[in-house]
Scaffold this active site. Structure first.
Site, short mmCIF file in Angstrom:
data_model
loop_
_atom_site.label_atom_id
_atom_site.label_comp_id
_atom_site.label_asym_id
_atom_site.label_seq_id
_atom_site.Cartn_x
_atom_site.Cartn_y
_atom_site.Cartn_z
N VAL A 38 37.02 -29.50 2.75
CA VAL A 38 37.12 -29.98 4.13
C VAL A 38 35.72 -29.89 4.75
CG1 VAL A 38 38.22 -29.66 6.37
CG2 VAL A 38 39.49 -29.14 4.27
N ASP A 39 35.11 -31.05 5.06
CA ASP A 39 33.75 -30.99 5.61
C ASP A 39 33.80 -30.63 7.10
OD1 ASP A 39 34.33 -33.32 7.06
OD2 ASP A 39 33.34 -34.63 5.62
N SER A 40 32.63 -30.44 7.69
CA SER A 40 32.58 -29.87 9.04
C SER A 40 33.24 -30.80 10.07
CB SER A 40 31.14 -29.56 9.44
OG SER A 40 30.37 -30.74 9.43
N SER A 42 35.65 -32.97 9.48
CA SER A 42 37.10 -32.93 9.27
C SER A 42 37.69 -31.63 9.79
CB SER A 42 37.42 -33.10 7.78
OG SER A 42 37.01 -34.37 7.35
#
Lengths: 81, 410
Positions: A38-40, A42
């Site tokens: 999960v990227d920042s 998201s």
């Protein structure tokens, strides 16, 4: 009020919707960034969706403490209205 | 050969998603068979607008992109990536290509305006915290180019020219320059647009630039016809793969045509109205012909910008006469696709390239009653089978941007 299983299941729905995470991968020990990818940006979406879903406020300075699914479940369990 | 000899540049891949089809083959089939992609807008919001017709992509680009990624991409960015994937696959670019020698030049006329408006609505109704964190990369005008660059992991530079309706022809002209100057071997070039929603339609309609032939959508875009009353908005994307000729030859690539020349000029006349003298439009064509090492008499076909506006079409006819004479067979494929704004130049370049490649000039449909000033041979209503050794594609944009590209049989 939701129990831990219900919160985890609700989080899994959110993670699948906004970040494409397989619901089966969502478990307490899993790290959002390292294991669930999960990227920042998201993560921002996950937090806002969780606030809406569980009626809880998750301040920005609290987010870095929510490293794993279990951290988030505990926070929501403790702070949900 | 002198030491100043420039490398030849060829077109080795094509990709498109348009109101006529979700790929190049279906789009070309629609063009040569004279099909209109213009439809009545079947949405509630259309009722409040004076214009209720448009050319929508028939194949939703979101169907070809991972669901989670579509949440992070404006529809214009999705269309660009879909068309770019097609072009890249069509060119057969090998996986081990040096990505530092690959560049992107993909523009948009307007960009992610739909995202901007949607997120503004969200801000006003739900508050700042509910504004998507993906808003900025979805609305930035370089977003489509950047997503195309990401798709292939290119390191040779990602560029996004913006010159309204000349954008994607300008993007292709930049691609030519990039390869000629030795900065890349391959350039993924073209444009995208998706602004079929109320605000842009209302804005263009307020300029009285759009057709209001709402009851006859398929007959609304009618360049050069006496009954033309403005352009019809379309959406989509077009991408070409440009490649240094010896690079393409070394890997045995299939070549559609040679991009032999390009030219960009500016009217310096008015922010939206084209110079009625057409001097700089004609000069763009003349310079492109010269850049290509051609004589005006070599140009067999011109894909005109002609958007179906009362003033613009005939000005361009005069400019074509001035630059190329009265020999070329002219067409406006916008009669079928509508006006794809920042994607128009690329989609029409593909039509021009395929006209050269197949020896078929697509028709200008709805040309039932030609304007009295139409003194050139237009492929009216039926495709023209003919040898096309060399052809021009014209694109002109608000702001007085004029772009002309010269394609030659490869």
């Amino acid at each position: 009020m939701a129990n831990r299983d219900e919160i985890r299941s609700g989080l899994a729905d959110i993670l699948e919707e906004v970040a494409g995470v397989d619901k089966a991968d969502v478990a307490d020990e899993k790290s959002f960034t390292d294991e669930l990818d999960v990227d920042s940006l998201s993560m921002v979406e996950v937090v806002v969706a969780a606030e809406e879903k569980f009626g809880v406020k998750i301040p920005d300075d609290e987010v870095p403490n929510l490293k794993t699914v279990g951290d988030a479940v505990s926070y929501i369990e403790k702070n949900a209205a | 050969m002198t030491s100043h000899t420039r490398p030849d540049v060829v077109v080795t891949g094509l990709g498109a998603t348009t109101p006529l089809g979700g790929d190049v083959a279906s789009t070309w089939d629609g063009l040569v068979n004279g099909r209109s992609g213009i439809r009545k807008l079947d949405t509630d919001w259309a009722e409040m607008l004076p214009v209720r017709i448009a050319g929508l992509m028939v194949d939703d680009p979101a169907n070809h992109i991972d669901r989670v990624k579509t949440r992070r991409m404006d529809r214009s960015e999705q269309a660009a990536v879909v068309a770019a994937r097609q072009a890249w696959a069509d060119a057969g670019i090998p996986d081990d290509i040096d990505k530092e020698r690959v560049a992107v030049s993909v523009g948009t006329g307007i960009g992610g305006a739909k995202t901007l408006v949607d997120q503004h609505d969200r801000l006003m109704t739900k508050g700042a915290r509910l504004v998507s964190p993906h808003t900025v990369p979805m609305l930035m005008p370089n977003g489509a180019a950047a997503y195309v660059g990401l798709e292939f992991g290119v390191h040779g530079g990602v560029h996004s020219p913006a010159s309204a309706c000349a954008t994607s022809s300008e993007a292709i002209a930049w691609g030519l320059d990039i390869i000629r100057s030795g900065r890349a071997d391959v350039v993924v070039a073209g444009g995208t647009e998706s602004v079929v929603f109320p605000l842009p339609i209302a804005g263009f309609a307020s300029m009285r630039a759009m057709s209001t032939r709402n009851d006859e959508p398929e007959r609304a875009s009618r360049p050069f016809d006496k009954g033309r009353d403005g352009f019809v908005l379309g959406e989509g994307a077009g991408i070409v793969v440009l490649e240094r000729a010896d690079h393409a030859a070394a890997r045995g690539a299939h070549v559609y045509a040679r991009l032999a020349g390009a030219a960009l000029t500016s009217d310096g006349y008015d922010i939206v109205a084209p110079d009625p003298e057409g001097t700089q439009q004609a000069r763009a064509m003349t310079l492109a012909i010269r850049d290509a090492g051609l004589d005006p008499a070599d140009v067999a076909h011109v894909n005109a910008h002609a958007t179906s506006t009362p003033v613009g079409d005939m000005g361009e006819i005069a400019a074509i006469r001035k630059a190329v004479g009265d020999r070329p067979v002219v067409t406006s494929t916008k009669s079928m696709t509508g006006h794809l704004l920042g994607a128009a130049g690329a989609v029409e370049s593909i039509a021009t390239i395929l006209a050269v490649y197949h020896g078929v000039v697509p028709p200008t449909i709805n040309l039932d009653d030609p304007d009295d000033e139409l003194t050139l041979d237009v492929a009216a209503n039926v495709a023209r089978t003919m040898a096309v050794p060399a052809a021009l594609n014209n694109s002109f944009g608000f702001g007085g941007h004029n772009a002309a590209l010269a394609f030659v049989r490869g």
